[in-house]
Scaffold this motif. Structure first.
Motif, PDB file in Angstrom:
ATOM      1  N   SER A  59       0.847  -1.193   0.000  1.00  0.00           N
ATOM      2  CA  SER A  59       0.000   0.000   0.000  1.00  0.00           C
ATOM      3  C   SER A  59       0.879   1.238   0.000  1.00  0.00           C
ATOM      4  O   SER A  59       1.807   1.360   0.810  1.00  0.00           O
ATOM      5  CB  SER A  59      -0.920   0.001   1.227  1.00  0.00           C
ATOM      6  N   GLN A  60       0.570   2.154  -0.917  1.00  0.00           N
ATOM      7  CA  GLN A  60       1.332   3.394  -0.932  1.00  0.00           C
ATOM      8  C   GLN A  60       0.933   4.310   0.220  1.00  0.00           C
ATOM      9  O   GLN A  60       1.698   5.204   0.597  1.00  0.00           O
ATOM     10  CB  GLN A  60       1.129   4.118  -2.267  1.00  0.00           C
ATOM     11  N   SER A  61      -0.229   4.067   0.815  1.00  0.00           N
ATOM     12  CA  SER A  61      -0.611   4.839   1.998  1.00  0.00           C
ATOM     13  C   SER A  61       0.298   4.510   3.175  1.00  0.00           C
ATOM     14  O   SER A  61       0.650   5.392   3.960  1.00  0.00           O
ATOM     15  CB  SER A  61      -2.068   4.564   2.364  1.00  0.00           C
ATOM     16  N   GLU A  70      -5.080  -0.530   6.316  1.00  0.00           N
ATOM     17  CA  GLU A  70      -4.482  -1.004   5.066  1.00  0.00           C
ATOM     18  C   GLU A  70      -3.934  -2.419   5.211  1.00  0.00           C
ATOM     19  O   GLU A  70      -4.050  -3.227   4.282  1.00  0.00           O
ATOM     20  CB  GLU A  70      -3.364  -0.045   4.648  1.00  0.00           C
ATOM     21  N   LEU A 124       1.078  10.740  -1.291  1.00  0.00           N
ATOM     22  CA  LEU A 124       0.909   9.291  -1.391  1.00  0.00           C
ATOM     23  C   LEU A 124      -0.356   8.832  -0.679  1.00  0.00           C
ATOM     24  O   LEU A 124      -1.115   7.997  -1.189  1.00  0.00           O
ATOM     25  CB  LEU A 124       2.131   8.579  -0.810  1.00  0.00           C
ATOM     26  N   GLU A 166      -4.174   7.729  -2.941  1.00  0.00           N
ATOM     27  CA  GLU A 166      -4.776   6.399  -2.791  1.00  0.00           C
ATOM     28  C   GLU A 166      -6.088   6.453  -2.034  1.00  0.00           C
ATOM     29  O   GLU A 166      -7.060   5.779  -2.410  1.00  0.00           O
ATOM     30  CB  GLU A 166      -3.792   5.469  -2.085  1.00  0.00           C
ATOM     31  N   GLN A 167      -6.142   7.230  -0.971  1.00  0.00           N
ATOM     32  CA  GLN A 167      -7.375   7.291  -0.192  1.00  0.00           C
ATOM     33  C   GLN A 167      -8.482   8.027  -0.933  1.00  0.00           C
ATOM     34  O   GLN A 167      -9.666   7.754  -0.695  1.00  0.00           O
ATOM     35  CB  GLN A 167      -7.110   7.955   1.160  1.00  0.00           C
ATOM     36  N   LYS A 221      -9.091   7.626  -4.067  1.00  0.00           N
ATOM     37  CA  LYS A 221      -9.687   6.612  -4.934  1.00  0.00           C
ATOM     38  C   LYS A 221     -10.473   5.577  -4.142  1.00  0.00           C
ATOM     39  O   LYS A 221     -11.449   5.029  -4.646  1.00  0.00           O
ATOM     40  CB  LYS A 221      -8.586   5.903  -5.732  1.00  0.00           C
ATOM     41  N   GLN A 222     -10.071   5.310  -2.916  1.00  0.00           N
ATOM     42  CA  GLN A 222     -10.680   4.221  -2.147  1.00  0.00           C
ATOM     43  C   GLN A 222     -11.884   4.661  -1.330  1.00  0.00           C
ATOM     44  O   GLN A 222     -12.925   3.999  -1.363  1.00  0.00           O
ATOM     45  CB  GLN A 222      -9.632   3.592  -1.215  1.00  0.00           C
TER      46      GLN A 222
END
Length: 406
Positions: A100-102, A143, A197, A201-202, A204-205
């Motif tokens: 996960s990039q988060s 994550e 980062l 990602e967050q 999109k999620q």
């Protein structure tokens, strides 16, 4: 070996009796020509019968030993390849926990917090650092659980921190604290990389999409009256934090207003008068403010408190009209404005920054008071319903109206 009675050759030298006539076979001579490798072969008990396959295998082995050739050794079975990781994502995330990039972004943000301890790096304050660490732990746990690599400590994280609203709020927190770090410093690129980062990602999620958190908010409503007044007020408050908020000495203490000036005439005994003398150039106490620096609103202690409070005001104001918030939530904007007002009054000076901040805070307080009084709740934001257009059309009414008018 031949039978002494019938002369039949015995194929197996280990036979004690002839297979044809049953006569006793002569004793087998000592096998001194056999190599040690032959003797290492497991022997078959004499009580067991000989089989043709075993006899042929022994004869073939004897022939190879006489000619000096060796039995071809079958190649060892190739070691089965280990089960590789079925991960097919970006290579730079292969070794990151949970891929996960988060998680990588939280690591960069945490490293930034460690560097902010050094005196020559800016910091986000005690409150900002605490919220960043708590939110980062919750995001990493979420994550790892989503990626199926949850260690034991993830089970101790409260389930309320696993809700999608938490990573969305954490993304907004990182964006807000970036404003405090804005400036020519080496910490900003590292913090900004981690925040991007996490944010990409967050978004999109948990934020974008039909099932994301964004469906609970109507950001465009902030452009309508009276919420646009609060939006403008918060913008003025943020700009005011970059303006001068007074002057401080090198150690951060405010410059005293009653500093004695050389040559001044004072009433009282002569020993209380200031005698002109050569003072160091950096003596801020006797050089009319020399050595002092101008501080901005971000340099005031706990400057992240009004930033987060006013940001919470805008978030609550942007709630979708169809969302039914708890009853106590309408008092949160008024509390945010009150906390910001107390913070500003505690550090107010004769400078342009505090007065601009108070002016913007008054505009934000206009909406906070309306929400506390219930005049800007979800019911007030919905368009009014006109009962005259709800009734079904009845043609008989038109005929009765025409007869009445005739």
């Amino acid at each position: 070996m031949q039978c002494p009675e019938c002369g039949e050759s015995a194929a197996d030298v280990r036979l004690m009796y002839c297979e044809q006539c049953g006569a006793k076979m002569p004793a087998r001579p000592a096998d001194a020509t056999r190599p040690s490798a032959r003797n290492s072969r497991p022997s078959r008990p004499a009580s067991e019968p000989a089989y043709a396959s075993e006899l042929m295998e022994e004869e073939e082995e004897d022939r190879r030993e006489r000619t000096g050739t060796r039995r071809p050794v079958a190649p060892a079975a190739a070691a089965e390849p280990e089960d590789e990781d079925p991960y097919t994502g970006p290579r730079w995330l292969k070794d990151v926990p949970g891929h996960s990039q988060s998680v990588l972004g939280v690591g960069l943000v945490a490293f930034s917090l460690v560097l902010s301890i050094l005196p020559f790096f800016p910091n986000v304050g005690v409150l900002g650092s605490t919220l960043t660490l708590v939110g980062g732990v919750a995001l990493v746990a979420r994550e790892l659980r989503r990626g199926g690599e949850a260690p034991g400590w993830v089970d101790h994280v409260p389930l309320v921190l696993m809700r999608p609203e938490v990573p969305a709020a954490y993304t907004l927190l990182l964006a807000a604290l970036t404003l405090k770090l804005a400036g020519p410093n080496l910490l900003l690129p590292l913090w900004l990389a981690g925040a991007l980062l996490v944010g990409v990602e967050q978004y999109k999620q948990v934020i974008a999409g039909p099932d994301g958190v964004s469906r609970q908010f109507d950001v465009r409503s902030l452009l309508r009256f009276p919420r646009v007044v609060a939006l403008a007020g918060v913008a003025v408050c943020l700009v005011a934090l970059y303006l001068p908020w007074g002057r401080t000495l090198a150690d951060g203490s405010p410059v005293p207003d009653n500093a004695p000036v050389p040559g001044s005439v004072q009433a009282g005994p002569p020993e209380l008068r200031v005698i002109p003398s050569n003072r160091p150039a950096d003596d801020s106490l006797y050089s009319a403010g020399g050595g002092s620096v101008t501080r901005s609103g971000w340099d005031v202690p706990v400057s992240e408190l009004p930033l987060l409070a006013l940001l919470a005001l805008l978030v609550i104001a942007a709630l979708h009209p169809e969302v039914e918030p708890p009853a106590f939530l309408r008092w949160v904007p008024l509390g945010a404005v009150s906390v910001s007002l107390l913070w500003a009054l505690a550090s107010v000076r004769l400078a342009v920054g505090p007065f601009a901040f108070l002016f913007g805070l008054g505009a934000a307080g206009f909406l906070a008071v309306r929400q506390a009084l219930g005049r800007d709740g979800p019911d007030a934001r919905l368009p009014p319903e006109d009962d005259a257009y709800d009734d079904a059309y009845d043609p008989a009414q038109d005929g009765e109206t025409e007869r009445d008018t005739g």
